[in-house]
Design an enzyme around this catalytic site. Structure first.
Site, PDB file in Angstrom:
ATOM      1  N   HIS A 106       0.807  -1.023   0.020  1.00 44.13           N
ATOM      2  CA  HIS A 106       0.229   0.247  -0.033  1.00 44.13           C
ATOM      3  C   HIS A 106       0.942   0.890   0.225  1.00 44.13           C
ATOM      4  O   HIS A 106       0.679   2.343   0.298  1.00 44.13           O
ATOM      5  CB  HIS A 106      -0.934   0.317   1.173  1.00 44.13           C
ATOM      6  CG  HIS A 106      -2.478  -0.992   1.123  1.00 44.13           C
ATOM      7  ND1 HIS A 106      -2.473  -1.181  -0.005  1.00 44.13           N
ATOM      8  CD2 HIS A 106      -2.739  -1.887   1.936  1.00 44.13           C
ATOM      9  CE1 HIS A 106      -3.662  -2.305   0.130  1.00 44.13           C
ATOM     10  NE2 HIS A 106      -3.379  -2.727   1.908  1.00 44.13           N
ATOM     11  N   HIS A 176      -9.864   0.736   0.364  1.00 45.09           N
ATOM     12  CA  HIS A 176      -9.873  -0.197   1.380  1.00 45.09           C
ATOM     13  C   HIS A 176     -11.167  -0.645   2.429  1.00 45.09           C
ATOM     14  O   HIS A 176     -10.438  -0.102   3.725  1.00 45.09           O
ATOM     15  CB  HIS A 176      -8.686   0.148   2.149  1.00 45.09           C
ATOM     16  CG  HIS A 176      -7.855  -1.201   2.400  1.00 45.09           C
ATOM     17  ND1 HIS A 176      -8.151  -1.815   3.666  1.00 45.09           N
ATOM     18  CD2 HIS A 176      -6.991  -2.275   1.714  1.00 45.09           C
ATOM     19  CE1 HIS A 176      -7.709  -2.632   3.355  1.00 45.09           C
ATOM     20  NE2 HIS A 176      -6.496  -3.174   2.705  1.00 45.09           N
ATOM     21  N   GLU A 311     -11.679  -4.846  -3.007  1.00 49.05           N
ATOM     22  CA  GLU A 311     -10.590  -3.938  -4.034  1.00 49.05           C
ATOM     23  C   GLU A 311     -10.659  -3.873  -5.359  1.00 49.05           C
ATOM     24  O   GLU A 311      -9.804  -5.029  -5.581  1.00 49.05           O
ATOM     25  CB  GLU A 311      -8.884  -4.008  -3.204  1.00 49.05           C
ATOM     26  CG  GLU A 311      -9.254  -3.903  -1.334  1.00 49.05           C
ATOM     27  CD  GLU A 311      -8.043  -4.760  -0.581  1.00 49.05           C
ATOM     28  OE1 GLU A 311      -6.663  -4.196  -1.614  1.00 49.05           O
ATOM     29  OE2 GLU A 311      -8.297  -5.115   0.201  1.00 49.05           O
TER      30      GLU A 311
END
Length: 347
Positions: A106, A176, A311
């Site tokens: 991320h 998310h 996602e």
């Protein structure tokens, strides 16, 4: 339709954080934050007409400054994993921080969900914009992204991503949110049903990096083409399940760049159904396998399997796999993608 702005808290350098509440004619509410462009709450009518908050979140605004778990947040410049925290673009090798075993996850540290975004209120929307300078997080290019949340009177929340850069760069953004159709504080989601329109997934190694293979879901715990409960196969004697401690895998969607319904999730008690639409090629399904949060909303606590993330994105580590659709955004070109969560009730 209305949009209401309120003071929410302060950043570490004493900048104001605001919340933005979108409300439609049926009473559905989406509460958004300009820290991380977060979906803080999503209040949806259940089968009895009562509003249920179907996303997990923190009880203390200060916790969104770090947001361990990326709850409700927009993740970037590259969501998901990059193998060995290294990539090469146009002959230049860039080193990232290894924050997930040997890999980068991320784009941490400094992911976009820890930053204050500029907000612009529309009639039934809020547009959040972030400018990420050349070299930020060790990605090339002055990069600008606007994520516009729009709430419809048909109980759909649309996320439109507009991005551009003045140099070739990686661009793989996602939201998310952890969804629980029976309510954020209702316990685990193992009895909730999921459907996914995917014939294949991308298996991963022990560090959750895709091997590059496209694997048929037939006969595996990853087959959700016929709706089933999340818990049905989540403890199966399967190497891929064991690698992730549950579901933490990318599905190969059949969108072919076209906006389409790709998944649904149904509450066991509430009767709330969420349909997921996107034009992206992949969707990481994560079932909060290791999540433990003691400071959730309304003094709730969240345990493993407390929610499910859908996602929508380019495949993880696509920069290292020529057979995956590329997440490289070419210089001075614009890229737009849309994901939408549509809610209704079972009959």
């Amino acid at each position: 339709m209305s949009v209401e702005k309120k003071f929410y808290g302060y950043t570490a350098d004493q900048k104001e954080i605001s919340s933005y509440t979108l409300t439609n004619k049926s009473g559905m509410k989406a509460v958004l934050l300009d820290i991380g462009a977060v979906i803080e709450s999503l209040l949806v009518p259940d089968k009895n007409g009562n509003l249920v908050d179907v996303v997990l979140g923190f009880g203390d605004p200060k916790l969104y400054l770090e947001n361990n778990g990326s709850l409700g947040a927009v993740v970037g410049r590259h969501a998901n994993r990059i193998a060995n925290a290294t990539y090469t673009l146009n002959g230049v090798t860039y080193k990232l921080e290894a924050n997930n075993g040997p890999n980068n996850l991320h784009s941490n540290p400094g992911s976009y969900y820890k930053r204050l975004w500029d907000a612009k209120i529309g009639e039934n929307s809020v547009a959040f914009t972030l400018h990420s300078p050349d070299g930020d997080q060790n990605y090339p290019g002055n990069f600008t992204v606007t994520v516009t949340y729009t709430l419809s009177d048909e109980n759909g929340l649309s996320l439109k991503y507009d991005m551009e850069s003045d140099k070739d760069t990686l661009a793989n953004l996602t939201n998310h949110s952890y969804f629980n159709m029976d309510g954020h504080d209702s316990g685990d989601v193992l009895s909730q049903k999921v459907w996914i329109d995917a014939d294949q997934f991308t298996p991963s190694d022990a560090t959750l990096i895709p091997t590059g293979e496209y694997r048929d879901v037939t006969g595996t715990p990853f087959d959700f083409r016929t709706e089933k409960t999340i818990g049905q196969d989540i403890h199966a004697d399967d190497e891929q399940i064991k690698n992730g401690g549950g579901y933490d895998h990318n599905y190969v969607l059949k969108t072919d760049g076209k906006f389409a319904k790709v998944a649904s999730m149904t509450g066991a008690k509430s009767g709330i159904v969420m349909d997921v639409y996107t034009d992206m090629p992949g969707m990481q399904v994560y079932t909060a396998n290791g999540t433990t949060i003691e400071c959730g909303k309304n003094k709730s606590s969240y345990k493993p399997f407390c929610g499910a993330c859908f996602e929508t994105q380019f495949f993880p580590d696509s920069i290292h796999h020529e057979n995956f659709k590329s997440c490289v955004l070419k210089a001075n070109t614009k890229f737009t993608t849309v994901t939408e969560y549509r809610f209704h009730q079972t009959l």
